[in-house]
Design an enzyme around this catalytic site. Sequence first.
Site, PDB file in Angstrom:
ATOM      1  N   ASP A   9      99.484  69.906  43.223  1.00 45.75           N
ATOM      2  CA  ASP A   9     100.387  70.520  42.235  1.00 45.75           C
ATOM      3  C   ASP A   9     100.094  70.015  40.824  1.00 45.75           C
ATOM      4  O   ASP A   9      99.952  70.792  39.879  1.00 45.75           O
ATOM      5  CB  ASP A   9     101.848  70.206  42.582  1.00 45.75           C
ATOM      6  CG  ASP A   9     102.221  70.698  43.962  1.00 45.75           C
ATOM      7  OD1 ASP A   9     101.446  71.469  44.542  1.00 45.75           O
ATOM      8  OD2 ASP A   9     103.286  70.295  44.464  1.00 45.75           O
TER       9      ASP A   9
ATOM     10  N   SER B 202     108.283  72.910  40.155  1.00 45.67           N
ATOM     11  CA  SER B 202     109.009  72.589  38.923  1.00 45.67           C
ATOM     12  C   SER B 202     108.921  71.084  38.650  1.00 45.67           C
ATOM     13  O   SER B 202     108.817  70.670  37.492  1.00 45.67           O
ATOM     14  CB  SER B 202     110.457  73.054  38.995  1.00 45.67           C
ATOM     15  OG  SER B 202     111.064  72.638  40.188  1.00 45.67           O
TER      16      SER B 202
ATOM     17  N   GLY C 154     109.401  75.902  45.226  1.00 41.26           N
ATOM     18  CA  GLY C 154     108.051  75.742  45.756  1.00 41.26           C
ATOM     19  C   GLY C 154     106.994  76.133  44.735  1.00 41.26           C
ATOM     20  O   GLY C 154     105.828  76.280  45.061  1.00 41.26           O
TER      21      GLY C 154
HETATM   22  C1  GLA Z   1     103.728  70.253  48.045  1.00 40.60           C
HETATM   23  C2  GLA Z   1     102.980  69.007  47.646  1.00 40.60           C
HETATM   24  C3  GLA Z   1     101.478  69.276  47.549  1.00 40.60           C
HETATM   25  C4  GLA Z   1     100.959  69.953  48.822  1.00 40.60           C
HETATM   26  C5  GLA Z   1     101.840  71.135  49.201  1.00 40.60           C
HETATM   27  C6  GLA Z   1     101.460  71.729  50.522  1.00 40.60           C
HETATM   28  O1  GLA Z   1     103.650  71.242  47.056  1.00 40.60           O
HETATM   29  O2  GLA Z   1     103.435  68.536  46.401  1.00 40.60           O
HETATM   30  O3  GLA Z   1     100.801  68.076  47.312  1.00 40.60           O
HETATM   31  O4  GLA Z   1     100.850  69.036  49.865  1.00 40.60           O
HETATM   32  O5  GLA Z   1     103.209  70.780  49.259  1.00 40.60           O
HETATM   33  O6  GLA Z   1     100.184  72.287  50.461  1.00 40.60           O
END
Ligand code: GLA
Length: 449
Positions: A233, A188, A185
Amino acid sequence: MQFFGCGNSCLFVASFRHIVVKMDLEIEIDRWIAYNSLINDTVIEKQRQIRKKEREGKKMQAKVIEKFKEIFGAQGDIRAYFAPGRVNLIGEHTDYNGGHVFPCALTIGTYGVARKREDKKLRFYSMNFEHFGVIESSVEGLQAEKKADWTNYPKGVMWAFGERGMKVEQGMDLLLFGNIPNGSGLSSSASVEVLTGYILKDLFGFDVSNQDLALIGQFSENNFNGVNCGIMDQFAIAMGKADHAIFLDTATLHYEYAPIRLEGAKIVISCTNKKRGLGDSKYNERRSECETALAEIQEVVGIQALGDLTEEQFEQYKSAVKDEIRVKRAKHAVYENQRTLKAVEALKNNDVKLFGELMNASHVSLRDDYEVTGIELDTMVEEAWKIDGVIGSRMTGAGFGGCTVSIVKDEAVNTFIEKVGKAYEEKIGYAGDFYVVEIGDGPVKLSEA
Ligand code: GLA
């Protein structure tokens, strides 16, 4: 003596004649500073940490380059790069709902070593998945294949460059090593995507900004790897800035850097070690629940996204949503966005306590309304809340496993790791991992080796 700390390096304007440099200049400087009572302890410690990190970074760099040479041969123009991982402080599952997010890049991430080839062959090797050995492919006819495993991420980015009119015509050898736990989470996969884009830009001379690298990474993940992720991300990684979080409006991509000054506290990441992949999680399902709820609300009010609503407006229009589960999903999206706005305001007012309370409320909403936590994340967070000195704690990222992020007072960090770790292992049956992290910069080129 004058002293300037500057980013990853430091500059001393002083008389070095008095330092007898015997073996290691840096150790000598450490000692010299330590004995100089004119310099404040915190500054000394900070600079020492920076130099330690630089030494570690250099060691890591040497290690990946050496491995590259061993696997692919030492000839030619070999280049090394790094892209960070990310942690989101607040604003979860808001990025595909036109809301705000507040992530930051980390100093841990993915190292990449690359060399252009004269033919069209692609050769990939990951030090995290050594059992796969070298995985080969070609720049022609790029497509996602199950047997290509992790290489579908760099391949996806090459494909996405092509879709943007920047076709990669020549092959390359690419070796990766990530010191972010996989599937934790901390992004990576987005780190690999942004890193690949950055490498392509440098190796093949494409004219593309870091913000574009984020968009290309997301495009490849959505369309090549089939995960409908938002932009958070890739944006956090491509646009990362040391000691700052990014306050991003995902509807407009307008962003601001917010300095994170957690005087007397640290960011601690607790990894549940429950692995997850977005593709096999309920991520896409949550996203489509929100899309349906939005369409239902749009029947009664002209909004573009759930992120357009305040809490009061949501309460006014929620009866348009025809299913109780969808009401809960949409409620989370709306309230979480508002919480993110309040959290950033709290930080601006130096109100870290309120920031922490909003983090806790975020977790409760992700647990009860969005239902993306599970026993592992809940245990990690609920045990964290019991510790004196924890300012706030919540799951971070997509959920369904992965990590939590906590803000913990300096003096409580050891107790936190010990007590939460023990309680987690007792309840879940296996151990978690804990990382005290720092906020780092976006992608960089390390060297030509
Ligand atoms: C993942 C997704 C992001 C976002 C998060 C939750 O990391 O890649 O785009 O939606 O979950 O906030």
